[in-house]
Design a protein around this motif. Structure first.
Motif, PDB file in Angstrom:
ATOM      1  N   ARG A   1      34.131 -30.727 -42.890  1.00  0.00           N
ATOM      2  CA  ARG A   1      34.385 -30.669 -44.480  1.00  0.00           C
ATOM      3  C   ARG A   1      33.994 -29.105 -44.839  1.00  0.00           C
ATOM      4  O   ARG A   1      34.544 -28.789 -45.933  1.00  0.00           O
ATOM      5  CB  ARG A   1      33.369 -31.397 -44.917  1.00  0.00           C
ATOM      6  CG  ARG A   1      33.476 -33.094 -44.787  1.00  0.00           C
ATOM      7  CD  ARG A   1      32.791 -33.933 -45.404  1.00  0.00           C
ATOM      8  NE  ARG A   1      32.723 -33.638 -46.976  1.00  0.00           N
ATOM      9  CZ  ARG A   1      33.455 -33.992 -48.064  1.00  0.00           C
ATOM     10  NH1 ARG A   1      34.469 -34.810 -47.604  1.00  0.00           N
ATOM     11  NH2 ARG A   1      33.414 -33.593 -49.224  1.00  0.00           N
ATOM     12  N   LEU A   2      33.509 -28.286 -44.101  1.00  0.00           N
ATOM     13  CA  LEU A   2      33.486 -26.671 -44.271  1.00  0.00           C
ATOM     14  C   LEU A   2      34.237 -26.106 -43.198  1.00  0.00           C
ATOM     15  O   LEU A   2      33.705 -25.709 -42.121  1.00  0.00           O
ATOM     16  CB  LEU A   2      31.794 -26.235 -44.049  1.00  0.00           C
ATOM     17  CG  LEU A   2      31.074 -26.544 -45.470  1.00  0.00           C
ATOM     18  CD1 LEU A   2      29.542 -26.092 -45.401  1.00  0.00           C
ATOM     19  CD2 LEU A   2      31.470 -26.147 -46.658  1.00  0.00           C
ATOM     20  N   PRO A   3      35.713 -25.793 -43.783  1.00  0.00           N
ATOM     21  CA  PRO A   3      36.329 -25.204 -42.589  1.00  0.00           C
ATOM     22  C   PRO A   3      35.624 -23.602 -42.243  1.00  0.00           C
ATOM     23  O   PRO A   3      35.244 -23.017 -43.066  1.00  0.00           O
ATOM     24  CB  PRO A   3      37.768 -25.232 -43.282  1.00  0.00           C
ATOM     25  CG  PRO A   3      37.684 -26.157 -44.241  1.00  0.00           C
ATOM     26  CD  PRO A   3      36.316 -25.947 -44.650  1.00  0.00           C
ATOM     27  N   PRO A   4      36.180 -23.187 -41.070  1.00  0.00           N
ATOM     28  CA  PRO A   4      35.888 -21.915 -40.778  1.00  0.00           C
ATOM     29  C   PRO A   4      36.410 -20.867 -41.832  1.00  0.00           C
ATOM     30  O   PRO A   4      37.661 -20.997 -42.391  1.00  0.00           O
ATOM     31  CB  PRO A   4      36.814 -21.638 -39.392  1.00  0.00           C
ATOM     32  CG  PRO A   4      36.722 -23.005 -38.587  1.00  0.00           C
ATOM     33  CD  PRO A   4      37.015 -23.782 -39.914  1.00  0.00           C
ATOM     34  N   GLY A   5      35.755 -19.784 -42.143  1.00  0.00           N
ATOM     35  CA  GLY A   5      36.046 -18.872 -42.756  1.00  0.00           C
ATOM     36  C   GLY A   5      35.567 -19.044 -44.498  1.00  0.00           C
ATOM     37  O   GLY A   5      35.770 -18.361 -45.326  1.00  0.00           O
ATOM     38  N   THR A   6      35.007 -20.226 -44.829  1.00  0.00           N
ATOM     39  CA  THR A   6      34.496 -20.642 -46.080  1.00  0.00           C
ATOM     40  C   THR A   6      33.258 -19.748 -46.514  1.00  0.00           C
ATOM     41  O   THR A   6      32.304 -19.539 -45.559  1.00  0.00           O
ATOM     42  CB  THR A   6      33.952 -22.079 -45.986  1.00  0.00           C
ATOM     43  OG1 THR A   6      34.974 -23.061 -45.726  1.00  0.00           O
ATOM     44  CG2 THR A   6      33.340 -22.430 -47.333  1.00  0.00           C
TER      45      THR A   6
ATOM     46  N   VAL B   1      31.344 -19.415 -42.834  1.00  0.00           N
ATOM     47  CA  VAL B   1      31.459 -20.033 -41.527  1.00  0.00           C
ATOM     48  C   VAL B   1      32.402 -19.462 -40.601  1.00  0.00           C
ATOM     49  O   VAL B   1      33.434 -18.731 -40.938  1.00  0.00           O
ATOM     50  CB  VAL B   1      32.146 -21.547 -41.962  1.00  0.00           C
ATOM     51  CG1 VAL B   1      32.066 -22.336 -40.608  1.00  0.00           C
ATOM     52  CG2 VAL B   1      31.400 -22.183 -43.293  1.00  0.00           C
ATOM     53  N   ARG B   2      31.899 -19.357 -39.407  1.00  0.00           N
ATOM     54  CA  ARG B   2      32.597 -18.647 -38.311  1.00  0.00           C
ATOM     55  C   ARG B   2      33.953 -19.110 -38.082  1.00  0.00           C
ATOM     56  O   ARG B   2      34.348 -20.478 -38.229  1.00  0.00           O
ATOM     57  CB  ARG B   2      31.859 -19.234 -36.895  1.00  0.00           C
ATOM     58  CG  ARG B   2      30.543 -18.202 -37.072  1.00  0.00           C
ATOM     59  CD  ARG B   2      30.427 -18.091 -35.217  1.00  0.00           C
ATOM     60  NE  ARG B   2      31.121 -16.896 -34.894  1.00  0.00           N
ATOM     61  CZ  ARG B   2      31.771 -17.059 -33.633  1.00  0.00           C
ATOM     62  NH1 ARG B   2      31.574 -18.210 -32.926  1.00  0.00           N
ATOM     63  NH2 ARG B   2      32.465 -16.120 -33.198  1.00  0.00           N
ATOM     64  N   ALA B   3      34.891 -18.128 -37.992  1.00  0.00           N
ATOM     65  CA  ALA B   3      36.284 -18.379 -37.829  1.00  0.00           C
ATOM     66  C   ALA B   3      36.558 -17.631 -36.329  1.00  0.00           C
ATOM     67  O   ALA B   3      37.266 -16.690 -36.287  1.00  0.00           O
ATOM     68  CB  ALA B   3      37.173 -17.782 -38.989  1.00  0.00           C
ATOM     69  N   PRO B   4      36.404 -18.468 -35.286  1.00  0.00           N
ATOM     70  CA  PRO B   4      36.729 -18.093 -34.122  1.00  0.00           C
ATOM     71  C   PRO B   4      38.258 -17.520 -33.916  1.00  0.00           C
ATOM     72  O   PRO B   4      39.096 -18.095 -34.464  1.00  0.00           O
ATOM     73  CB  PRO B   4      36.414 -19.226 -33.039  1.00  0.00           C
ATOM     74  CG  PRO B   4      35.523 -19.883 -33.859  1.00  0.00           C
ATOM     75  CD  PRO B   4      36.092 -19.984 -35.210  1.00  0.00           C
ATOM     76  N   SER B   5      38.620 -16.506 -32.860  1.00  0.00           N
ATOM     77  CA  SER B   5      39.820 -16.031 -32.892  1.00  0.00           C
ATOM     78  C   SER B   5      40.677 -17.220 -31.772  1.00  0.00           C
ATOM     79  O   SER B   5      39.742 -18.037 -31.349  1.00  0.00           O
ATOM     80  CB  SER B   5      39.932 -14.728 -32.020  1.00  0.00           C
ATOM     81  OG  SER B   5      39.374 -15.020 -30.856  1.00  0.00           O
ATOM     82  N   ILE B   6      42.036 -17.077 -31.701  1.00  0.00           N
ATOM     83  CA  ILE B   6      42.591 -17.928 -30.768  1.00  0.00           C
ATOM     84  C   ILE B   6      42.084 -17.660 -29.350  1.00  0.00           C
ATOM     85  O   ILE B   6      42.024 -18.678 -28.592  1.00  0.00           O
ATOM     86  CB  ILE B   6      44.155 -17.516 -30.728  1.00  0.00           C
ATOM     87  CG1 ILE B   6      44.608 -18.033 -32.094  1.00  0.00           C
ATOM     88  CG2 ILE B   6      45.060 -18.114 -29.725  1.00  0.00           C
ATOM     89  CD1 ILE B   6      46.067 -17.520 -32.469  1.00  0.00           C
TER      90      ILE B   6
END
Length: 242
Positions: free
Chosen positions: A35-40, A81-86
């Motif tokens: 419900r809280l996507p990465p990058g939020t 919220v963390r947004a991990p790389s590919i």
């Protein structure tokens, strides 16, 4: 509004004291439930309003969430919220296949009847939730299965590593799940895993976990996306209630 969101609002209305630990638990859960996507963005002021606490309490919570790799904190920037790389996504899945595969192999034939029953109940719950289109509940049951494996791991270090990897995997799924994919449900995977564990077939349990995670990774669209998020609506109150 989800039950846990209603609990946040009820606590705020009742004037209950909300600690930094409560905020950590609720934000982590929101991430796990996708419900809280990465990058939020997680502004201190907004979180303080949502939970009815001071910015100092929010800061403590964000520091703990950063230590758990749930959020990124950088000097003079709003926490996200963390947004991990590919690349990190692929490395996370590779690490989890190794760790959870070994945990499953170690557990084969070693779970007591009560633990086996709990796993079976969660697997049934996942199928039922999927059948009625309740994706948050399905995710919760699926996560419970994997957390139970981590909890019962004969090797406590591997169990702790698996707990961390389950959260990291949930974050990357939230980021990279295909937009048109309603569910990441993999029919039969958990049932086959539970059968291997009950039968004491270590290699089948290891291979079952690895296939499950490979299939899950294959459902992802490894291209970043932006999202517009209403923290008030997700973590406790709608804008009208604020």
């Amino acid at each position: 509004m989800q039950e846990w969101q209603e609990e946040v609002l009820a606590e705020v209305r009742a004037g209950s004291r909300i600690s930094d630990r409560d905020i950590v638990d609720k934000v982590r859960r929101a991430v796990l439930m996708q419900r809280l996507p990465p990058g939020t963005r997680l502004p201190e002021v907004t979180l303080g309003e949502v939970f009815g606490v001071s910015r100092s309490v929010v800061r403590k919570a964000l520091t703990r969430l950063a230590s758990e790799h749930v959020v990124d904190q950088r000097p003079n920037q709003v926490a996200r919220v963390r947004a991990p790389s590919i690349e990190e996504t692929r490395e996370t899945f590779a690490a989890r296949r190794l760790v959870e595969g070994e945990v499953a192999a170690l557990l084969a034939g070693r779970l007591d009847a009560a633990s086996q029953a709990r796993l079976a109940a969660e697997a049934r719950g996942e199928i039922e939730a999927h059948g009625r289109g309740d994706e948050p509940a399905r995710i919760e049951h699926s996560l419970a299965i994997h957390h139970l494996l981590a909890e019962h791991s004969p090797n406590r270090v591997l169990g702790a590593m698996l707990t961390d990897l389950i959260l990291r995997t949930s974050i990357v799924i939230a980021l990279y799940k295909r937009p048109n994919l309603a569910s990441c449900f993999l029919e039969g995977d958990h049932a086959a895993l539970l059968a291997a564990l009950e039968q004491g077939d270590a290699e089948a349990a290891r291979e079952g976990i690895q296939r499950h995670l490979e299939s899950l990774e294959a459902l992802l669209d490894l291209s970043p996306r932006e999202a517009s998020i209403d923290l008030m609506a997700i973590l406790g109150r709608s804008r009208e209630q604020a």
